[in-house]
Design a protein around this motif. Structure first.
Motif, PDB file in Angstrom:
ATOM      1  N   VAL A 197       0.830  -1.204   0.000  1.00 47.59           N
ATOM      2  CA  VAL A 197       0.000   0.000   0.000  1.00 47.59           C
ATOM      3  C   VAL A 197       0.868   1.259   0.000  1.00 47.59           C
ATOM      4  O   VAL A 197       0.585   2.219  -0.724  1.00 47.59           O
ATOM      5  N   GLU A 198       1.947   1.237   0.778  1.00 51.34           N
ATOM      6  CA  GLU A 198       2.847   2.396   0.814  1.00 51.34           C
ATOM      7  C   GLU A 198       3.519   2.617  -0.533  1.00 51.34           C
ATOM      8  O   GLU A 198       3.687   3.759  -0.974  1.00 51.34           O
ATOM      9  N   CYS A 253       1.359   6.871  -6.599  1.00 49.81           N
ATOM     10  CA  CYS A 253       0.268   7.844  -6.787  1.00 49.81           C
ATOM     11  C   CYS A 253       0.805   9.264  -6.623  1.00 49.81           C
ATOM     12  O   CYS A 253       0.505  10.143  -7.432  1.00 49.81           O
ATOM     13  N   ASP A 254       1.596   9.468  -5.580  1.00 48.01           N
ATOM     14  CA  ASP A 254       2.156  10.800  -5.328  1.00 48.01           C
ATOM     15  C   ASP A 254       3.005  11.264  -6.510  1.00 48.01           C
ATOM     16  O   ASP A 254       2.891  12.413  -6.943  1.00 48.01           O
ATOM     17  N   LYS A 255       3.842  10.368  -7.018  1.00 51.56           N
ATOM     18  CA  LYS A 255       4.713  10.717  -8.143  1.00 51.56           C
ATOM     19  C   LYS A 255       3.924  11.003  -9.421  1.00 51.56           C
ATOM     20  O   LYS A 255       4.399  11.702 -10.306  1.00 51.56           O
ATOM     21  N   ASN A 256       2.732  10.434  -9.511  1.00 51.47           N
ATOM     22  CA  ASN A 256       1.924  10.576 -10.719  1.00 51.47           C
ATOM     23  C   ASN A 256       0.710  11.490 -10.512  1.00 51.47           C
ATOM     24  O   ASN A 256      -0.239  11.454 -11.300  1.00 51.47           O
ATOM     25  N   ASN A 292      -4.430   9.807  -6.659  1.00 48.95           N
ATOM     26  CA  ASN A 292      -4.680   9.261  -5.332  1.00 48.95           C
ATOM     27  C   ASN A 292      -5.411   7.932  -5.479  1.00 48.95           C
ATOM     28  O   ASN A 292      -5.784   7.543  -6.584  1.00 48.95           O
ATOM     29  N   PHE A 293      -5.624   7.247  -4.338  1.00 54.23           N
ATOM     30  CA  PHE A 293      -6.268   5.944  -4.390  1.00 54.23           C
ATOM     31  C   PHE A 293      -7.656   6.022  -5.030  1.00 54.23           C
ATOM     32  O   PHE A 293      -8.022   5.177  -5.828  1.00 54.23           O
ATOM     33  N   LYS A 294      -8.405   7.049  -4.670  1.00 52.04           N
ATOM     34  CA  LYS A 294      -9.774   7.164  -5.186  1.00 52.04           C
ATOM     35  C   LYS A 294      -9.785   7.241  -6.710  1.00 52.04           C
ATOM     36  O   LYS A 294     -10.539   6.520  -7.374  1.00 52.04           O
ATOM     37  N   ASN A 295      -8.938   8.089  -7.275  1.00 50.65           N
ATOM     38  CA  ASN A 295      -8.867   8.206  -8.742  1.00 50.65           C
ATOM     39  C   ASN A 295      -8.352   6.928  -9.378  1.00 50.65           C
ATOM     40  O   ASN A 295      -8.838   6.498 -10.430  1.00 50.65           O
TER      41      ASN A 295
END
Length: 109
Positions: free
Chosen positions: A4-5, A11-14, A17-20
């Motif tokens: 998960v991390e 996600c942060d680099k791109n 977020n998880f929702k998207n």
């Protein structure tokens, strides 16, 4: 870091977020966060890996093996040379390899 991390880092680099990510991959809301406490299915992990263009190994361990870890110096030199060829020449090389492999199989039988 865990699965998960590592996904959060990607996600942060791109800039997502998880929702998207879950929406894009047709995963239920909260699916990725639940992977901290439950095992994800293989097909869902593959979807995430493919989305970020990383290996499953990378998602799980955070370590990406490099092509140099798998190929000999000779093979690396071939790949580098091959990448410089135009498409016509690449097709000729591919055909030569196919014929050579067929001949090799025939000789073994």
């Amino acid at each position: 870091m865990g699965l998960v991390e590592n996904i959060q880092s990607l996600c942060d680099k791109n800039n997502t977020n998880f929702k998207n990510l879950e929406r894009t991959l047709n995963l239920s809301n909260g699916t990725i966060s639940r992977w901290d406490n439950s095992k994800p299915s293989y097909d869902k992990v593959v979807k995430v890996a493919n989305y970020f263009n990383v290996s499953i190994d990378f998602l799980i361990t955070g370590n990406e093996k490099c092509i140099n870890d798998y190929l000999t110096e000779e093979e690396l030199a071939f790949v580098k040379s091959y990448s410089l060829l135009d498409q016509y020449s690449k097709n000729k090389v591919n055909n030569y390899i196919e014929v050579s492999l067929c001949n090799s199989v025939i000789k073994k039988h």
